[in-house]
Design a protein around this motif. Sequence first.
Motif, PDB file in Angstrom:
ATOM      1  N   ASP A 104       0.820  -1.216   0.000  1.00  0.00           N
ATOM      2  CA  ASP A 104       0.000   0.000   0.000  1.00  0.00           C
ATOM      3  C   ASP A 104       0.854   1.265   0.000  1.00  0.00           C
ATOM      4  O   ASP A 104       0.406   2.331   0.450  1.00  0.00           O
ATOM      5  N   GLY A 105       2.065   1.158  -0.537  1.00  0.00           N
ATOM      6  CA  GLY A 105       2.956   2.313  -0.533  1.00  0.00           C
ATOM      7  C   GLY A 105       2.379   3.520  -1.241  1.00  0.00           C
ATOM      8  O   GLY A 105       2.515   4.658  -0.776  1.00  0.00           O
ATOM      9  N   ALA A 106       1.702   3.298  -2.366  1.00  0.00           N
ATOM     10  CA  ALA A 106       1.129   4.421  -3.107  1.00  0.00           C
ATOM     11  C   ALA A 106      -0.020   5.058  -2.336  1.00  0.00           C
ATOM     12  O   ALA A 106      -0.200   6.282  -2.370  1.00  0.00           O
ATOM     13  N   ARG A 107      -0.815   4.256  -1.646  1.00  0.00           N
ATOM     14  CA  ARG A 107      -1.908   4.810  -0.841  1.00  0.00           C
ATOM     15  C   ARG A 107      -1.365   5.653   0.298  1.00  0.00           C
ATOM     16  O   ARG A 107      -1.948   6.684   0.647  1.00  0.00           O
ATOM     17  N   VAL A 108      -0.265   5.227   0.878  1.00  0.00           N
ATOM     18  CA  VAL A 108       0.349   6.022   1.947  1.00  0.00           C
ATOM     19  C   VAL A 108       0.833   7.354   1.385  1.00  0.00           C
ATOM     20  O   VAL A 108       0.617   8.419   1.977  1.00  0.00           O
ATOM     21  N   PHE A 109       1.481   7.290   0.233  1.00  0.00           N
ATOM     22  CA  PHE A 109       2.066   8.493  -0.354  1.00  0.00           C
ATOM     23  C   PHE A 109       1.005   9.475  -0.832  1.00  0.00           C
ATOM     24  O   PHE A 109       1.170  10.694  -0.713  1.00  0.00           O
ATOM     25  N   GLY A 110      -0.102   8.957  -1.360  1.00  0.00           N
ATOM     26  CA  GLY A 110      -1.149   9.823  -1.895  1.00  0.00           C
ATOM     27  C   GLY A 110      -1.748  10.723  -0.822  1.00  0.00           C
ATOM     28  O   GLY A 110      -2.114  10.270   0.260  1.00  0.00           O
ATOM     29  N   GLY A 111      -1.854  12.004  -1.111  1.00  0.00           N
ATOM     30  CA  GLY A 111      -2.457  12.942  -0.170  1.00  0.00           C
ATOM     31  C   GLY A 111      -1.498  13.509   0.849  1.00  0.00           C
ATOM     32  O   GLY A 111      -1.880  14.368   1.644  1.00  0.00           O
ATOM     33  N   THR A 112      -0.260  13.030   0.862  1.00  0.00           N
ATOM     34  CA  THR A 112       0.728  13.605   1.779  1.00  0.00           C
ATOM     35  C   THR A 112       1.465  14.735   1.072  1.00  0.00           C
ATOM     36  O   THR A 112       1.582  14.755  -0.150  1.00  0.00           O
ATOM     37  N   HIS A 113       1.930  15.653   1.852  1.00  0.00           N
ATOM     38  CA  HIS A 113       2.637  16.808   1.288  1.00  0.00           C
ATOM     39  C   HIS A 113       3.884  17.066   2.126  1.00  0.00           C
ATOM     40  O   HIS A 113       4.010  18.092   2.799  1.00  0.00           O
ATOM     41  N   SER A 114       4.791  16.124   2.048  1.00  0.00           N
ATOM     42  CA  SER A 114       6.011  16.224   2.835  1.00  0.00           C
ATOM     43  C   SER A 114       6.898  17.356   2.325  1.00  0.00           C
ATOM     44  O   SER A 114       6.980  17.599   1.116  1.00  0.00           O
ATOM     45  N   VAL A 115       7.548  18.029   3.252  1.00  0.00           N
ATOM     46  CA  VAL A 115       8.578  19.014   2.901  1.00  0.00           C
ATOM     47  C   VAL A 115       9.918  18.561   3.478  1.00  0.00           C
ATOM     48  O   VAL A 115      10.797  19.368   3.755  1.00  0.00           O
ATOM     49  N   GLY A 116      10.040  17.240   3.642  1.00  0.00           N
ATOM     50  CA  GLY A 116      11.278  16.666   4.158  1.00  0.00           C
ATOM     51  C   GLY A 116      12.359  16.622   3.095  1.00  0.00           C
ATOM     52  O   GLY A 116      12.103  16.810   1.905  1.00  0.00           O
ATOM     53  N   PRO A 117      13.585  16.336   3.506  1.00  0.00           N
ATOM     54  CA  PRO A 117      14.719  16.377   2.577  1.00  0.00           C
ATOM     55  C   PRO A 117      14.644  15.361   1.440  1.00  0.00           C
ATOM     56  O   PRO A 117      15.099  15.646   0.332  1.00  0.00           O
ATOM     57  N   HIS A 118      14.089  14.174   1.693  1.00  0.00           N
ATOM     58  CA  HIS A 118      14.025  13.173   0.626  1.00  0.00           C
ATOM     59  C   HIS A 118      13.040  13.600  -0.466  1.00  0.00           C
ATOM     60  O   HIS A 118      13.329  13.475  -1.665  1.00  0.00           O
ATOM     61  N   THR A 119      11.880  14.088  -0.047  1.00  0.00           N
ATOM     62  CA  THR A 119      10.872  14.531  -1.012  1.00  0.00           C
ATOM     63  C   THR A 119      11.379  15.723  -1.811  1.00  0.00           C
ATOM     64  O   THR A 119      11.230  15.775  -3.043  1.00  0.00           O
ATOM     65  N   LEU A 120      11.976  16.680  -1.117  1.00  0.00           N
ATOM     66  CA  LEU A 120      12.466  17.867  -1.806  1.00  0.00           C
ATOM     67  C   LEU A 120      13.636  17.534  -2.723  1.00  0.00           C
ATOM     68  O   LEU A 120      13.767  18.124  -3.811  1.00  0.00           O
ATOM     69  N   LEU A 152       2.203   8.045  -9.321  1.00  0.00           N
ATOM     70  CA  LEU A 152       1.404   7.688  -8.148  1.00  0.00           C
ATOM     71  C   LEU A 152       0.118   6.981  -8.558  1.00  0.00           C
ATOM     72  O   LEU A 152      -0.231   5.932  -8.010  1.00  0.00           O
ATOM     73  N   GLY A 153      -0.606   7.540  -9.527  1.00  0.00           N
ATOM     74  CA  GLY A 153      -1.864   6.936  -9.952  1.00  0.00           C
ATOM     75  C   GLY A 153      -1.670   5.548 -10.536  1.00  0.00           C
ATOM     76  O   GLY A 153      -2.432   4.622 -10.240  1.00  0.00           O
ATOM     77  N   HIS A 154      -0.637   5.384 -11.341  1.00  0.00           N
ATOM     78  CA  HIS A 154      -0.347   4.074 -11.915  1.00  0.00           C
ATOM     79  C   HIS A 154      -0.061   3.066 -10.819  1.00  0.00           C
ATOM     80  O   HIS A 154      -0.570   1.936 -10.848  1.00  0.00           O
ATOM     81  N   THR A 155       0.745   3.452  -9.849  1.00  0.00           N
ATOM     82  CA  THR A 155       1.140   2.516  -8.791  1.00  0.00           C
ATOM     83  C   THR A 155      -0.033   2.195  -7.878  1.00  0.00           C
ATOM     84  O   THR A 155      -0.141   1.068  -7.366  1.00  0.00           O
ATOM     85  N   LEU A 156      -0.921   3.152  -7.661  1.00  0.00           N
ATOM     86  CA  LEU A 156      -2.147   2.881  -6.901  1.00  0.00           C
ATOM     87  C   LEU A 156      -2.938   1.747  -7.557  1.00  0.00           C
ATOM     88  O   LEU A 156      -3.373   0.798  -6.885  1.00  0.00           O
ATOM     89  N   GLU A 157      -3.134   1.852  -8.865  1.00  0.00           N
ATOM     90  CA  GLU A 157      -3.874   0.820  -9.591  1.00  0.00           C
ATOM     91  C   GLU A 157      -3.128  -0.510  -9.580  1.00  0.00           C
ATOM     92  O   GLU A 157      -3.735  -1.582  -9.439  1.00  0.00           O
ATOM     93  N   GLU A 158      -1.819  -0.443  -9.723  1.00  0.00           N
ATOM     94  CA  GLU A 158      -1.013  -1.665  -9.739  1.00  0.00           C
ATOM     95  C   GLU A 158      -1.112  -2.412  -8.415  1.00  0.00           C
ATOM     96  O   GLU A 158      -1.298  -3.639  -8.385  1.00  0.00           O
ATOM     97  N   GLN A 159      -1.006  -1.686  -7.314  1.00  0.00           N
ATOM     98  CA  GLN A 159      -1.076  -2.341  -6.010  1.00  0.00           C
ATOM     99  C   GLN A 159      -2.489  -2.800  -5.677  1.00  0.00           C
ATOM    100  O   GLN A 159      -2.677  -3.829  -5.032  1.00  0.00           O
ATOM    101  N   ALA A 160      -3.483  -2.060  -6.136  1.00  0.00           N
ATOM    102  CA  ALA A 160      -4.867  -2.476  -5.911  1.00  0.00           C
ATOM    103  C   ALA A 160      -5.162  -3.775  -6.656  1.00  0.00           C
ATOM    104  O   ALA A 160      -5.844  -4.672  -6.135  1.00  0.00           O
TER     105      ALA A 160
END
Length: 223
Positions: A104-120, A152-160
């Motif tokens: 469920d990695g894509a579901r976790v990522f979806g809707g988050t708005h991290s400003v951490g160093p990895h995301t940036l 993200l959208g592709h991976t959501l469908e793939e994991q679902a």
Amino acid sequence: MSSPSIPSRGRPPRLDRAKTVETALELLDDLGLDALTMRRLADRLGVQAGALYRHFTTKQDLLTAMAERMLGDLYVASPGTDDWAGHLRALARAMRRALLAHRDGARVFGGTHSVGPHTLAFAEAVLRVLREAGFTDEDAARALMTLVNFTLGHTLEEQAAAKPRADGAPDDADRLRSAVLAGPYPYLAAAVPVLTSTDFDAHFEFALDVHVEGLRRLRCGAE
């Protein structure tokens, strides 16, 4: 005969933010997102649930930290050339791998708005590739958002699609196939083998080609 051990009544284990996030990802892989609760995480860590809120005000804060950590495992091998399209493809593939690495990695990522160093750092890498290729700031920013949303959208469908169905329940591919073949949909019927295919690598690469080639045309038009 040895005496039974007595549980220690000392201080509860000190809660470390980084360890909490790692444990949350382990719990995610074991149980899935729907079963990931603050209480279950606290039990796994051996602490009271209230202790988690010292680091994470809400569960959404925890999910954002988990999403940030997932991108920390992102690795992009340099193509070793000045091919901007090759770099962009490598970044998109790396993001997909990072999301697929966790249940469920894509579901976790979806809707988050991290400003951490990895995301940036990931966003900066994409923008650097595009700006150095000659795209404007505006076009590069929109291309970044498109790349992230598509991946993200592709991976959501793939994991679902990979989730097991209830016993006896037809999967989505079977339902689609039956509905199409039962009606007057000749073009859909011809496309069903691809539409129901689980070759998600091929699906992803096709969409990535469309994205990159569209950007290439945009770039050529601006020259």
